[in-house]
Scaffold this active site. Structure first.
Site, PDB file in Angstrom:
ATOM      1  N   GLY A  64     -32.636  -9.931  28.539  1.00 34.29           N
ATOM      2  CA  GLY A  64     -33.015 -11.141  27.807  1.00 34.29           C
ATOM      3  C   GLY A  64     -32.821 -11.092  26.306  1.00 34.29           C
ATOM      4  N   HIS A  73     -20.757 -15.407  27.431  1.00 31.12           N
ATOM      5  CA  HIS A  73     -20.062 -14.400  28.245  1.00 31.12           C
ATOM      6  C   HIS A  73     -19.440 -13.361  27.318  1.00 31.12           C
ATOM      7  CE1 HIS A  73     -17.938 -12.676  31.621  1.00 31.12           C
ATOM      8  NE2 HIS A  73     -16.850 -12.659  30.871  1.00 31.12           N
ATOM      9  N   ASP A 113     -17.706 -18.198  34.925  1.00 35.71           N
ATOM     10  CA  ASP A 113     -17.264 -17.871  33.559  1.00 35.71           C
ATOM     11  C   ASP A 113     -16.085 -18.740  33.111  1.00 35.71           C
ATOM     12  OD1 ASP A 113     -19.242 -15.900  33.369  1.00 35.71           O
ATOM     13  OD2 ASP A 113     -17.943 -14.404  34.284  1.00 35.71           O
ATOM     14  N   GLU A 127     -22.824 -12.023  20.081  1.00 35.04           N
ATOM     15  CA  GLU A 127     -23.420 -12.988  21.021  1.00 35.04           C
ATOM     16  C   GLU A 127     -24.679 -13.583  20.418  1.00 35.04           C
ATOM     17  OE1 GLU A 127     -23.885 -11.712  25.150  1.00 35.04           O
ATOM     18  OE2 GLU A 127     -22.386 -10.157  24.841  1.00 35.04           O
TER      19      GLU A 127
HETATM   20  C1  GAR Z   1     -24.902 -10.503  27.932  1.00 37.53           C
HETATM   21  O1  GAR Z   1     -23.964  -9.614  27.403  1.00 37.53           O
HETATM   22  C2  GAR Z   1     -24.208 -11.752  28.467  1.00 37.53           C
HETATM   23  O2  GAR Z   1     -23.082 -12.109  27.699  1.00 37.53           O
HETATM   24  C3  GAR Z   1     -23.797 -11.316  29.843  1.00 37.53           C
HETATM   25  O3  GAR Z   1     -24.904 -10.590  30.322  1.00 37.53           O
HETATM   26  C4  GAR Z   1     -25.547  -9.955  29.212  1.00 37.53           C
HETATM   27  C5  GAR Z   1     -27.018 -10.272  29.277  1.00 37.53           C
HETATM   28  O4  GAR Z   1     -27.714  -9.579  28.281  1.00 37.53           O
HETATM   29  N1  GAR Z   1     -23.484 -12.440  30.660  1.00 37.53           N
HETATM   30  C6  GAR Z   1     -22.497 -12.466  31.542  1.00 37.53           C
HETATM   31  O5  GAR Z   1     -21.810 -11.510  31.806  1.00 37.53           O
HETATM   32  C7  GAR Z   1     -22.280 -13.812  32.216  1.00 37.53           C
HETATM   33  N2  GAR Z   1     -21.098 -13.806  32.969  1.00 37.53           N
HETATM   34  P1  GAR Z   1     -29.108 -10.101  27.777  1.00 37.53           P
HETATM   35  O6  GAR Z   1     -29.972 -10.252  29.030  1.00 37.53           O
HETATM   36  O7  GAR Z   1     -29.610  -9.018  26.875  1.00 37.53           O
HETATM   37  O8  GAR Z   1     -28.896 -11.405  27.075  1.00 37.53           O
END
Ligand code: GAR
Length: 216
Positions: free
Chosen positions: A14, A111, A147, A176
């Site tokens: 999260g 993503h 995606d 991100e």
């Molecule tokens: C993040 O890097 C996000 O970009 C990726 O999962 C991670 C979640 O981290 N999402 C994907 O790969 C979607 N296809 P977080 O829970 O720390 O935000």
């Protein structure tokens, strides 16, 4: 200013959700995080949200017969809470085309790659294996295909000779956390439109619209 009621959907750590919650603490931010929903009870992000006064819900997909039943329940929760915008933030579920259609142009995702390259999992490992020189992340509207969807913002991260998947992931994650709040801000402020599946950003300031986020 009426701030857009926003839900963030997570499955784990999260950290992107936390970045959105922090950004939305700004008084002039056009979105309010009114719900953090996880499909996993043990998602670390749930604790962060609760400790920041954000309402949380856990909706386990396990109790439902199929994807459609789960997505209908999820849609029900979002409507019950009067949600206007949905942010997927590491929500590791494939969504049904039906749910995606309910939230068309009101659901966004982050993503960890420069889409349309490296959809799916293990993007950092695959970028290193392919020997690409740059990598990064994308904020986009959600469409039924995984995606994929109209691109709102991207940030580019150069790949260093000694990068490992972990060092690269950490640099991409920093970006991100910058572009996801920015993408939500643009959407909630009504500055995004989708024309022929491409995003236009209306600029309130003079000069060209910021199509690409600042890079490192
Ligand atoms: C993040 O890097 C996000 O970009 C990726 O999962 C991670 C979640 O981290 N999402 C994907 O790969 C979607 N296809 P977080 O829970 O720390 O935000």
């Amino acid at each position: 200013m009426s701030r857009k009621r926003t839900a963030v959907l997570i499955s784990g750590r999260g950290s992107n959700m936390a970045a959105l919650v922090k950004a939305a603490q700004r008084e002039d931010f056009p979105a309010r995080i009114d719900l953090v929903l996880s499909n996993k009870a043990d998602a670390a992000g749930i604790e962060f949200a609760a400790s920041h006064g954000v309402p949380t819900r856990v909706l386990s997909h396990r109790g439902y017969a199929d994807r459609q039943a789960f997505d209908e329940a999820l849609d029900g929760v979002l409507r019950e809470e009067g949600i206007e915008i949905v942010c997927l933030a590491g929500f590791m579920r494939l969504l049904t085309p039906w749910l995606v259609e309910q939230w068309k142009d009101r659901m966004i995702n982050v993503h960890p790659s420069i889409l349309p390259s490296f959809k799916g999992l293990h993007t950092h490992e695959r970028a290193l294996e392919m020997g690409v020189r740059v990598h990064g992340c994308t904020v986009h509207f959600v469409r039924a295909e995984m995606d994929a969807g109209p691109i709102i913002l991207q940030a580019v991260v150069p790949i260093e000779a000694d990068d490992t998947p972990d060092t690269l992931a950490a640099r991409v994650l920093t970006q991100e956390h910058i572009i996801y709040p920015r993408g939500l801000e643009l959407l909630a402020a009504g500055r995004l439109s989708v024309v022929d599946e491409r995003v236009r950003i209306a600029d309130t300031r003079p000069g060209p619209a910021p199509l690409i986020a600042p890079t490192v």
